[in-house]
Design an enzyme around this catalytic site. Structure first.
Site, PDB file in Angstrom:
ATOM      1  N   GLU A   1      -6.017  -2.476  -2.722  1.00 57.14           N
ATOM      2  CA  GLU A   1      -7.123  -3.399  -2.468  1.00 57.14           C
ATOM      3  C   GLU A   1      -8.061  -3.487  -3.668  1.00 57.14           C
ATOM      4  O   GLU A   1      -8.455  -2.459  -4.234  1.00 57.14           O
ATOM      5  CB  GLU A   1      -7.900  -2.942  -1.227  1.00 57.14           C
ATOM      6  CG  GLU A   1      -8.841  -3.988  -0.675  1.00 57.14           C
ATOM      7  CD  GLU A   1      -9.275  -3.640   0.737  1.00 57.14           C
ATOM      8  OE1 GLU A   1      -8.669  -4.181   1.692  1.00 57.14           O
ATOM      9  OE2 GLU A   1     -10.201  -2.817   0.902  1.00 57.14           O
TER      10      GLU A   1
ATOM     11  N   SER B   1     -14.613  -0.623   2.819  1.00 60.52           N
ATOM     12  CA  SER B   1     -14.398   0.820   2.757  1.00 60.52           C
ATOM     13  C   SER B   1     -15.664   1.490   2.233  1.00 60.52           C
ATOM     14  O   SER B   1     -16.626   0.824   1.845  1.00 60.52           O
ATOM     15  CB  SER B   1     -13.214   1.130   1.826  1.00 60.52           C
ATOM     16  OG  SER B   1     -12.042   0.465   2.256  1.00 60.52           O
TER      17      SER B   1
ATOM     18  N   HIS C   1     -10.881  10.140   7.553  1.00 60.01           N
ATOM     19  CA  HIS C   1     -10.178   9.529   6.423  1.00 60.01           C
ATOM     20  C   HIS C   1     -10.212   8.009   6.485  1.00 60.01           C
ATOM     21  O   HIS C   1      -9.806   7.355   5.528  1.00 60.01           O
ATOM     22  CB  HIS C   1      -8.729  10.007   6.379  1.00 60.01           C
ATOM     23  CG  HIS C   1      -7.806   9.286   7.313  1.00 60.01           C
ATOM     24  ND1 HIS C   1      -8.056   9.150   8.660  1.00 60.01           N
ATOM     25  CD2 HIS C   1      -6.609   8.671   7.093  1.00 60.01           C
ATOM     26  CE1 HIS C   1      -7.064   8.473   9.225  1.00 60.01           C
ATOM     27  NE2 HIS C   1      -6.179   8.165   8.307  1.00 60.01           N
TER      28      HIS C   1
END
Length: 987
Positions: free
Chosen positions: A714, A891, A910
């Protein structure tokens, strides 16, 4: 607050919940879950069950932990953390990473002994069982079961139907063998070919426990001395073969061996107690016999080959021929005595009276199948199509030669076989006897024959229910012949039904031949057939058309790539989603090919890196399409993808040992990269000798590939208003101002999964040896310091190093792509690694208790400031923690804290954590639609599979901001920056 559990769940803080040791018998420590109340309410029941099961494992310290992204996994929950004392604790593959896909409980699994039983029936009865397994193009073998799994279906359930009417019910993610490899059911379309194995066997029935042979029985059969008898009995006792009962696990192998000896073998047990068992056949078939003899507990010789010339006198004159004879021999008096006691004929069978073993009349049908299958493998004629008429088959013939004085015994034997065949609904006829040939001593042999009816349904029952054991060639022909006859029957029914359709259309509408033929729409019905049906009348039954292939042509067409295994390709004609009630099931098969046969179908059995750049969104936007195209080209993605790095076995072993360091040494990175990778990209103690050949085969060509599932590459943006700690961000290389970074999420591909699979059965046996019991067989484990535990640890480190190397090669390719697009070197673009950390791993780390073996599954290390394991540049900030969200929501970059070291063994979440199965996600949105919607929001997506894209939709995950807020408020990680996606590559 309503939770998906009846266990007591007590609040410790706003973000920490605890299940006490009193909640489940055997818990050694409490279980702790990190979650806000809404996240906790949304957690599935499996999380509570699994985290408390983990709390029962030997040597566990403090707590069994689950992070806020937790959800049901294999053994451990995804998001699970547990630490064990290395002196008395364990190591478990289930705590490192594993996934399963499932079948309906009624799916009939083919067993090595030729019976079938529902997969749900393997519960509590799988540990000592072996199931049929397709070994690529080499044959149908068998394999031990590593684990039995039962769970609630979390993805849609489908019913699949093939052109011969074969059906199976399975979850959307269950893989089926196709000519493209293993493909999930949800990705199969009408017309796709799947591998089926037409041999079905018979239903399973448990044998009784009656005693078949005692010591006294065996003594009455033994012709030698008392001392020799004592030695035989001792050998049999050591192998648990005396007293021998109907339910003894070795009996099925003995039965099959008896059947074969009665055909292509001989048994000698002389007065002095000397024994000889000789078995004759093709080397590949003798290899199977040797393995079965070993399972009984004895050793057979190697396979011998010699050229022999034979001469026999028949009613047509002398016949002389030469052939290469292959044989295997066993000289065990104990085994010979046991087989003789069970009814195996000693000496020259043609000159002896013998019958079928009387005691087998009381056994279940599948045991009779074992005897007949092995006997037929030796003596029954092969499947053969009629000369000049490839659509029909001769009836198989069983011949028996008997000397004149024992002919009546031969008749009785064949009549008994005929009776057993009727139990399988197979019809047969005794043929006329005839004098066959004169023997050297002048005596005459008479040939007795039993012919199986050649009616197609009768042959289907013969070849699909009994078949040919210990004869791969005959079994191959029989299996394909079953499929051929079933397909022929289907076509004949189709052609017959078309006659009424044609007559009805002609009468009702006066339709033309062309119109009627088109309406019928079958390639097996042409205008000529329709015309004859309408106007010429039919004096005979419908025959097969010329469009249907003969058997030999069918054999070639339907077995391409499958070898002479008996598997055939069959097209899917119907696939429907169904409402499924009840649990679903799966088996972990301990074989290199990871498959088993259910309803005849052959079915199957990471980490993060962040790279910074000096580029900004303004620099990248004009070339975004070009950049994503180049990245998509440079970094292979998807199931089965292979990388550009070509390795031989010794080179791959170096990768296993050196990890990312190997890549840097070979030009796939910079020296400074290693300082920003966990363990400098190489975990010590990796030992390639502990890794199986099949695991190597799965991993050797995948260096530099993304794979599929939730793995991605990404391109992201770090904006000023989403940096929460500018000082720490700058220390990590994040400067803001719409800075471009690249995140990679992938692991060792199938390599690590295979390593875990290989050790499941090892650990199952180890647990019995070390007296370990677990709440769930998915938690199979071994003492960490045991030989088995250390072997797995060494092999797992090989997989971890392979994952580091994989991400390193991907980084090299990312740098190459950026350099090509922006026409500058990666160095001048500032493309440095911020950090690389594993997600699924067990490591030895030091805490207040001393050294511990910490398992992190779907969780990540989050060491606080000052830890010597961290790069010097991060010892003040704490370890960078890379938390991947969904491809739509962004993220986070965080750092570890001192509190994490005290509370969670330096661990945190995670990622987001799924709330919806992949199949549910695909049901909710189409990949093409999602791609367009994301592009409108400024996220350019390149995907190998649109269905794979849909399963990673943002709504299938927990909100990443909620998960991150939970761990920050709990104090186990500190958020530094949010990273917004602008480009994504999916497998």
């Amino acid at each position: 607050m309503k939770l998906q559990t009846t266990m007591p769940v007590n609040r410790v803080t706003e973000e920490i919940w605890e299940i006490p040791t009193s909640a489940k018998e055997g818990m050694l420590v409490p279980a702790r879950i990190y979650a806000t109340e809404p996240i906790l309410v949304g957690m599935d029941a499996g999380v509570f069950e699994q985290v408390t099961n983990v709390a029962c494992l030997p040597g566990i310290q403090r707590y069994a932990l689950c992070m806020p992204d937790g959800h049901w996994g294999y053994g451990f929950p995804i998001g699970g953390v547990a630490a064990f004392d290395p002196r008395n604790g364990v190591i478990s593959p289930g705590g490192v990473g594993y996934d399963i896909n499932c079948l309906d409980g009624d799916a009939q699994v083919l067993h090595e002994h030729g019976f079938r039983r529902p997969i749900r029936a393997f519960d509590r009865a799988w540990k000592a069982e072996r199931v049929a397994c397709a070994n690529d193009s080499r044959g149908i073998g068998n394999a031990e079961i590593g684990a039995f799994m039962c769970k609630t279906a979390r993805s849609p359930v489908f019913r699949l139907t093939t052109e011969s009417g074969r059906q199976v019910v399975a979850t959307a993610d269950h893989p089926f063998l196709t000519n493209r490899g293993m493909v999930p059911l949800e990705d199969l379309a009408l017309g796709d070919a799947v591998s089926v194995y037409p041999f079905e066997g018979v239903p399973y029935k448990a044998p009784g426990s009656e005693v078949l042979l005692t010591k006294a029985d065996l003594a009455s059969y033994y012709p030698g001395s008392q001392n020799g008898l004592a030695q035989c009995l001792k050998a049999l006792k050591e192998r648990n073969l005396v007293p021998l009962t109907m339910d003894n696990p070795a009996l099925p192998y003995l039965i099959r061996l008896m059947g074969f000896i009665q055909g292509d073998g001989h048994l000698q047990l002389e007065d002095a107690g000397r024994a000889q068992i000789g078995l004759y056949g093709e080397p590949v078939d003798l290899a199977m016999i040797r393995r079965d003899i070993e399972r009984i507990g004895f050793l057979a010789s190697r396979t011998y080959e010699r050229t022999r010339t034979h001469e026999i006198v028949t009613r047509y004159g002398k016949s002389r021929f030469t052939r290469i004879e292959a044989s295997v021999h066993v000289r065990s008096s104990a085994l010979a005595l046991l087989l003789a006691g069970l009814g195996t004929t000693k000496g020259n069978k043609a000159a002896k009276d013998f019958e079928l073993p009387e005691w087998l009349n009381k056994g279940p049908l599948w045991m009779k199948r074992l005897y007949l299958g092995a006997f037929f493998g030796a003596e029954l004629t092969s499947p053969q199509s009629v000369t000049g008429h490839q659509y029909n088959f001769f009836g198989s013939v069983l011949s028996l030669n008997k000397r004149e004085g024992v002919v009546e015994s031969g008749r009785r034997f064949l009549q008994e076989v005929q009776g057993w065949l009727r139990e399988f609904e197979i019809e047969s006829t005794m043929l006329a006897e005839r004098d066959e040939y004169s023997n050297k001593d002048g005596s005459l042999s008479v040939r007795l024959r039993l012919q199986i009816s050649s009616e197609p349904e009768n042959l289907i029952r013969l070849w699909s229910r009994i078949g040919y054991d210990y004869n791969q060639r005959k079994q191959y022909l029989a299996s394909v012949a079953v499929q051929y006859l079933k397909m022929k029957t289907t076509v004949l029914q189709e052609r017959a039904a078309s006659i009424e359709t044609a007559r009805s259309m002609r009468k009702a509408t006066g339709a033309t031949l062309k119109t009627i033929t088109a309406a019928i729409g079958s390639r097996h019905v042409n205008e000529r057939f329709v015309a004859r049906s309408l106007w010429e009348g039919r004096q005979t039954d419908v025959r097969i058309g010329t469009s249907f292939p003969g058997f030999l042509e069918f054999l070639k067409q339907k077995t391409v790539g499958l070898g002479k295994t008996g598997q055939v390709w069959e097209a899917i004609i119907h696939k429907e989603k169904i409402d499924h009630v009840g649990p679903v099931y799966d088996l972990t098969v301990l074989d290199a090919h990871h498959n088993f046969i259910a309803n005849g179908f052959v079915v199957s059995n990471c980490g993060m890196r962040l790279i910074r750049t000096d580029l900004t969104l303004t620099d990248v936007q004009p070339r975004m399409e070009q950049l994503m195209t180049e990245l998509f080209r440079k970094v292979p993605a998807g199931v089965g993808s292979k990388g550009f790095v070509r390795l031989n076995r010794p080179e791959f072993e170096e990768v296993m040992k050196k990890g990312a360091r190997w890549c840097v040494e070979h030009g796939y990175g910079w020296n400074e990269d290693l300082s920003c990778i966990e363990e400098r990209g190489c975990i010590p103690g990796a030992d390639p000798s502990k890794v199986s050949d099949y695991a190597v085969a799965r991993g050797i060509h995948q260096l530099g590939t993304l794979g599929s599932g939730n793995h991605y590459l990404e391109v992201q943006v770090a904006a000023n208003d989403r940096i929460f700690d500018p000082v720490t961000a700058a220390a990590l290389g994040i400067t803001g101002h719409d800075q471009i970074v690249v995140m990679v999420h992938c692991g060792s591909r199938g390599f690590g999964h295979q390593v875990a699979s290989d050790f499941l059965k090892v650990f199952e046996k180890a647990m019995r040896r070390y007296g370990i019991t677990v709440k769930d067989q998915q938690l199979a484990c071994a003492p960490f310091r045991s030989p088995e535990g250390q072997d797995y640890f060494a092999a797992m480190n090989c997989a971890a190093n392979s994952a580091f190397a994989n991400r390193q090669v991907i980084t090299h390719q990312i740098r190459e792509a950026f350099s090509a697009v922006f026409e500058r070197s990666a160095e001048s673009l500032g493309m440095e690694i911020i950090y690389d950390v594993a997600h699924n791993i067990a490591k030895v780390e030091r805490y207040q208790e001393g050294e511990l073996v910490v398992h992190r599954k779907g969780s990540t290390r989050a060491f606080g400031p000052g830890r010597p394991e961290l790069p010097e540049r991060y010892r003040k900030t704490g370890q960078p923690v890379i938390c991947g969200g969904s491809m739509e929501t962004g993220s986070y970059l965080l750092v570890g804290t001192d509190r994490a070291m005290r509370d969670t063994f330096g661990s945190t979440m995670h990622g987001s954590g799924r709330t919806m199965s992949r199949a549910q996600a695909k049901r909710s949105v189409r990949g093409e639609q999602l791609q367009k919607e994301m592009e409108k929001r400024g996220i350019l997506v390149k995907a190998v599979s649109m269905s794979g894209l849909a399963e990673e939709a943002g709504f299938a995950y927990k909100p990443i901001s909620d998960v991150v807020e939970t761990v920050e408020r709990a104090g186990i990680t500190k958020k530094i920056a949010e990273l917004r996606p602008i480009g994504n590559i999916k497998g």
